[in-house]
Each structure stands twice: as C-alpha cells, then as structure tokens.
Design an enzyme around this catalytic site. Structure first.
Site, short mmCIF file in Angstrom:
data_model
loop_
_atom_site.label_atom_id
_atom_site.label_comp_id
_atom_site.label_asym_id
_atom_site.label_seq_id
_atom_site.Cartn_x
_atom_site.Cartn_y
_atom_site.Cartn_z
N TYR A 1 0.83 -1.22 0.00
CA TYR A 1 0.00 0.00 0.00
C TYR A 1 0.86 1.26 0.00
CZ TYR A 1 -3.56 -3.32 1.80
OH TYR A 1 -4.38 -4.39 1.99
N HIS B 1 1.04 -11.65 2.55
CA HIS B 1 -0.09 -11.01 1.86
C HIS B 1 -0.85 -11.98 0.94
CE1 HIS B 1 -1.37 -6.72 0.50
NE2 HIS B 1 -2.39 -7.54 0.45
#
Ligand code: NAP
Length: 281
Positions: A53, A111
């Site tokens: 991000y 992730h």
C-alpha cells in the site's frame, strides 16, 4: 475522542485483538495521515496496512500524531509476493519498521500465498524468526486457502493467528471460515463492505437496516461481527468512520443473519483473485 469500546477477541497465541479494525488501502501521504488520526481518535485501535500500500510511513506517523499510547494501538503490515525468500521476508519486516518508525508490529502477515512461486513456507519461517526477535507480536497470513495453511502447520508447527480474506455478503466463505474455527484462527474480512456500494444497496439489507434504525453499512459490519469475523472497513469521512464503529449496541436475529448470508454467490469474488492461481507481487 468518543467512548465506543470495541470488544477484543482472544487469539491462539495468547494475545487479543480488537473485533473491528480500520482499513488503510489508498490512504497515503499527509491526507492519509489525517484520515488515520481521525480514525484513531474516533476509537479504532487496529490499523491494517501492507508493504504494497506504500503507506507504512503514514501509518506510523498517524500512530505518533494521535497522541494515543503506542501499546493501545495495533498495527498490521504484510510481506509482498516479491519478498517470500527467507532473508528477504525478514528484511521486509525490518524495512517496514524503519519506514513506519515503529519498534514492533502487532501483526505481520504473508499477503498472498502465490502458490506457483512456492516460497510461502520460507516466508512463514522468516515471520516465526521475526516474532522470536521481538519485531512482530503476532503472525498470520492473508488470502491463504486451507491447503496452504495446513502446509505452514505441518512444516513448522506454528498455526497462524489470523487469516485475512475477502469476505462480504456476496462471498461469505463458509467452508473457509469453518476451517479457521476448527484451527483457532481468527478470520479477518477484507473489503468487508464490498468496496463499492452494491451490497449496501441490496433491498434485503436495507429492510433490515430500517428495522433497526441503522445504515446498510452498519448491518453488514454487524453481520461480520456475529459471524465471528473481524472486519476492517476503510472510510474517509469522520461521520462514516464513527458509523462503522457503532455496531456493538444492536443485534441481528438468526433469521436476519441467514437472509444476509443467502446473498452469497458462487462467483462472489469482486475480482477474479482466487488464491489457488492469483499471484500478487
Ligand atoms: P471496504 O472497506 O469494503 O469499502 C471501502 C469503501 O466503502 C470506500 O469507498 C468508503 O468510502 C466506502 N464506505 C465506508 N464506509 C461507508 C459507509 N458507512 N457508508 C457508505 N460507504 C462507506 O473496502 P476496502 O478498502 O477494499 O477494504 C478494507 C481494507 O481491507 C483495505 O483498506 C485494506 O486495508 C484491506 N484489504 C486487504 C486485502 C488483502 O489482500 N489482504 C485486499 C483488499 C483490501 P470513503 O473512503 O469515501 O469513505
């Protein structure tokens, strides 16, 4: 500061976690910091982020600027697909900490499993080591199927504390959640509102919302809570942040829960990101 108190859930590693957190995807830079500070002041105590991000710095800055003691806030980041090799995964944790200016993460997750790369067990071994070194308090995964988590357990003996998965009324992940429950793994729900407004516009959800005098978003978040899943909604405005947090003072009936769960679709993923073949680096 308001006085909404979020119940905490017990995890399999002895720690606890707030039963609702705050998503930070797309919250970057100074405006991202401001949004996160408002969320913390509204009462959120768990900030979700990821290497991908590119906002770990903003998250760390928000924690400091909030004025709330560090130990009262939980922060998550995630190893990206490009960093699954043992040393690189360890560097990923260290670099995330440097970027955030934090001494430790409360959660570090893998992730995506990226199964064709077949390195997620190495990444897991690195997270176990990072936890031993005190860089991370709890470790877990994201987007892992039961078969991936079973391998982590078989090859290291360490069960993930959480698995963060796509979960909202069009994609209720019943079997996957049952597997988590059997193994004492907390389900975290990403895109818990469905990211766009389609689920929030569903007539059955709005009928339930009207009956309780709540918004559709609150009904959806309450549904997650009663499923035993931990939603991490992202909201920019303070009014939505507060709305999404105000879900601990009403209850859905079992019929209402079933009506919402019946919105499940076999093709309910928002995008075609099936962890068996989707790869993210
Ligand atoms: P989401 O939280 O389901 O939805 C966010 C969207 O809903 C935003 O457009 C937001 O608008 C709007 N919204 C929020 N509260 C609302 C309300 N009360 N009424 C109406 N609209 C509302 O989607 P998300 O951001 O994709 O998911 C949440 C978090 O999950 C992410 O931020 C990220 O931290 C995490 N995530 C993880 C993965 C993974 O692979 N592990 C993947 C995706 C996401 P405004 O922002 O304009 O208020």
């Amino acid at each position: 500061m308001n006085n909404i108190s979020i119940p905490y859930l017990q995890m399999n590693d002895g720690h606890t976690v707030p039963s609702l957190g705050f998503g930070t995807y797309k919250l970057n830079g100074s405006s991202g910091v401001e949004t996160m500070v408002k969320a913390l002041k509204a009462g959120y105590r768990l900030l979700d982020s990821a290497f991908k991000y590119e906002n770990e710095g903003a998250v760390g800055e928000a924690v400091r600027r909030s004025g709330i003691p560090r130990e009262q806030i939980q922060v998550t980041s995630k190893v990206p697909g490009l960093r699954h090799r043992y040393n690189e995964a360890l560097y990923s944790v260290e670099e995330s900490l440097y970027r955030a200016g934090l001494d430790y993460y409360d959660f570090y997750l893998i992730h995506w499993p990226n199964p064709s790369q077949d390195l997620y067990v190495e990444a897991w071994q690195a997270l176990i080591e990072a936890r031993k070194r005190g860089l991370v308090r709890s470790i877990g995964c994201s987007n892992f199927l039961p078969e991936h988590m079973q391998r982590l357990i078989d090859e290291t003996g360490v069960v993930p504390a959480v698995n963060q998965i796509e979960l909202y009324p069009y994609f209720i992940q019943q079997g996957q959640r049952e597997w988590h429950d059997q193994h004492g793994i907390i389900t975290q729900s990403w895109s818990p509102l469905g990211r766009d407004s389609s689920a929030m516009r569903e007539p059955v959800i709005n009928t339930i919302a009207e009956k309780h005098g709540r918004s559709a978003a609150q009904v959806i978040l309450r549904w997650h809570i009663q499923l035993g899943a931990l939603p991490i909604p992202k909201a920019t405005s303070p009014s939505r942040q507060l709305e999404n947090l105000s879900v601990f003072d009403f209850e859905l009936s079992s019929d209402e829960m079933s009506v919402i769960s019946a919105l499940d679709r076999p093709d309910g993923r928002r995008k075609d990101q099936h962890p068996a073949y989707y790869e993210e680096y």
